[in-house]
Design a protein around this motif. Structure first.
Motif, PDB file in Angstrom:
ATOM      1  N   MET A 111      10.213   9.154 -13.850  1.00  0.00           N
ATOM      2  CA  MET A 111       9.157   8.589 -14.677  1.00  0.00           C
ATOM      3  C   MET A 111       8.678   7.239 -14.166  1.00  0.00           C
ATOM      4  O   MET A 111       7.910   6.543 -14.819  1.00  0.00           O
ATOM      5  CB  MET A 111       9.654   8.430 -16.122  1.00  0.00           C
ATOM      6  N   GLU A 112       9.155   6.841 -12.986  1.00  0.00           N
ATOM      7  CA  GLU A 112       8.798   5.530 -12.445  1.00  0.00           C
ATOM      8  C   GLU A 112       7.382   5.561 -11.875  1.00  0.00           C
ATOM      9  O   GLU A 112       7.033   6.420 -11.070  1.00  0.00           O
ATOM     10  CB  GLU A 112       9.788   5.138 -11.354  1.00  0.00           C
ATOM     11  N   PHE A 113       6.555   4.619 -12.299  1.00  0.00           N
ATOM     12  CA  PHE A 113       5.194   4.537 -11.800  1.00  0.00           C
ATOM     13  C   PHE A 113       5.158   3.650 -10.561  1.00  0.00           C
ATOM     14  O   PHE A 113       5.868   2.645 -10.485  1.00  0.00           O
ATOM     15  CB  PHE A 113       4.259   3.954 -12.864  1.00  0.00           C
ATOM     16  N   PRO A 114       4.346   4.014  -9.562  1.00  0.00           N
ATOM     17  CA  PRO A 114       4.245   3.162  -8.376  1.00  0.00           C
ATOM     18  C   PRO A 114       3.653   1.810  -8.730  1.00  0.00           C
ATOM     19  O   PRO A 114       2.864   1.690  -9.677  1.00  0.00           O
ATOM     20  CB  PRO A 114       3.302   3.957  -7.453  1.00  0.00           C
ATOM     21  N   PRO A 115       4.044   0.747  -8.010  1.00  0.00           N
ATOM     22  CA  PRO A 115       3.500  -0.574  -8.315  1.00  0.00           C
ATOM     23  C   PRO A 115       1.988  -0.611  -8.110  1.00  0.00           C
ATOM     24  O   PRO A 115       1.456   0.034  -7.197  1.00  0.00           O
ATOM     25  CB  PRO A 115       4.221  -1.493  -7.318  1.00  0.00           C
ATOM     26  N   LYS A 116       1.313  -1.341  -8.963  1.00  0.00           N
ATOM     27  CA  LYS A 116      -0.140  -1.458  -8.861  1.00  0.00           C
ATOM     28  C   LYS A 116      -0.515  -2.279  -7.635  1.00  0.00           C
ATOM     29  O   LYS A 116       0.077  -3.311  -7.356  1.00  0.00           O
ATOM     30  CB  LYS A 116      -0.694  -2.135 -10.119  1.00  0.00           C
ATOM     31  N   GLU A 117      -1.485  -1.783  -6.881  1.00  0.00           N
ATOM     32  CA  GLU A 117      -1.941  -2.481  -5.683  1.00  0.00           C
ATOM     33  C   GLU A 117      -3.239  -3.227  -5.987  1.00  0.00           C
ATOM     34  O   GLU A 117      -4.147  -2.679  -6.594  1.00  0.00           O
ATOM     35  CB  GLU A 117      -2.167  -1.493  -4.533  1.00  0.00           C
ATOM     36  N   VAL A 118      -3.286  -4.456  -5.568  1.00  0.00           N
ATOM     37  CA  VAL A 118      -4.502  -5.267  -5.714  1.00  0.00           C
ATOM     38  C   VAL A 118      -4.975  -5.629  -4.314  1.00  0.00           C
ATOM     39  O   VAL A 118      -4.263  -6.288  -3.549  1.00  0.00           O
ATOM     40  CB  VAL A 118      -4.225  -6.547  -6.539  1.00  0.00           C
ATOM     41  N   VAL A 119      -6.169  -5.171  -3.953  1.00  0.00           N
ATOM     42  CA  VAL A 119      -6.735  -5.437  -2.638  1.00  0.00           C
ATOM     43  C   VAL A 119      -7.637  -6.662  -2.713  1.00  0.00           C
ATOM     44  O   VAL A 119      -8.591  -6.709  -3.492  1.00  0.00           O
ATOM     45  CB  VAL A 119      -7.541  -4.220  -2.131  1.00  0.00           C
ATOM     46  N   LEU A 120      -7.313  -7.678  -1.923  1.00  0.00           N
ATOM     47  CA  LEU A 120      -8.129  -8.894  -1.852  1.00  0.00           C
ATOM     48  C   LEU A 120      -8.953  -8.837  -0.574  1.00  0.00           C
ATOM     49  O   LEU A 120      -8.425  -8.997   0.521  1.00  0.00           O
ATOM     50  CB  LEU A 120      -7.233 -10.138  -1.866  1.00  0.00           C
ATOM     51  N   ASP A 121     -10.249  -8.572  -0.715  1.00  0.00           N
ATOM     52  CA  ASP A 121     -11.081  -8.393   0.464  1.00  0.00           C
ATOM     53  C   ASP A 121     -12.430  -9.126   0.379  1.00  0.00           C
ATOM     54  O   ASP A 121     -13.376  -8.794   1.064  1.00  0.00           O
ATOM     55  CB  ASP A 121     -11.338  -6.894   0.701  1.00  0.00           C
TER      56      ASP A 121
END
Length: 206
Positions: A188-198
């Motif tokens: 039930m573990e959700f992948p960590p949220k990715e934040v793209v700084l571009d």
């Protein structure tokens, strides 16, 4: 502002989920009673078979098996591993596919040991592998029953390092101690949220 009581959490729990959950609890109690505190783990071939049959990842089934085996008793370490007493060299290496797995050492503390695992990608000159996500748990067998918990991971560029907290502490003589890595990932573990700084960033003169 005065005190107020907590409101009851709204629940959509039905008899359908009750029936499933009660059966899970019954089976857990049955397995625990049958195991009598011993660790029983299915072989890799059976994990693969179940993975195909039930459309689950091997690492998720591995997590469940580890939790069932570790359920024979609690993992007590409320104040952490305690004072550092010494270091034991392990230096065990195994190669699977394109990766080297190295158990380097154990930091010996008052209440437990912290074992370090290094994972290195062998062909990084030929391919940019990016970030390694190790869905693994350390299994330890020996004359004593050991409990293991993850203690963080870090790395990048084809290399990563993991730590494992062991209770009770490992003995100074590791002759009768056997180490293995098993697939392990909470289903039930959700992948960590990715934040793209571009976006372009300009630093202006003050």
């Amino acid at each position: 502002m005065g005190w107020a009581e907590f409101e009851q959490v709204k629940s959509e729990y039905t008899d359908f989920y009750k029936k499933i959950d009660e059966e899970i609890i019954r089976l857990l109690c049955e397995r625990k009673a049958a195991a009598k505190g011993k660790r029983y783990s299915p072989p890799a071939e059976l994990l693969e078979e179940w993975s195909q049959k039930y459309k689950m990842k091997v690492s998720e089934i591995g997590w469940l098996m580890h939790e069932l085996n570790d359920g024979s008793g609690p993992f007590y370490m409320p104040e952490g591993p305690g004072e550092l007493l010494g270091v034991i060299q392990i230096m065990k290496k195994s190669t699977v596919g394109d990766f080297d797995y190295i158990l380097t050492h154990a930091m010996q503390h008052e209440h437990g040991s912290i074992v370090t695992l290094e994972i290195n990608y062998k062909n990084k000159e030929n391919e940019n592998i990016g970030h390694i996500i190790p869905h693994l748990m350390l299994e330890i067998t020996g004359p004593t029953e050991y409990k293991v918990a993850k203690k963080g991971s870090r790395g990048g560029g084809g290399n990563t390092q993991m730590g494992f907290l062991i209770s009770p502490p490992l003995p100074s003589d590791l002759t009768e101690i056997h180490f293995a890595l098993i697939p392990y990932a909470p289903p039930m573990e959700f992948p960590p949220k990715e934040v793209v700084l571009d976006q372009e960033v300009i630093f202006r003169k003050s």
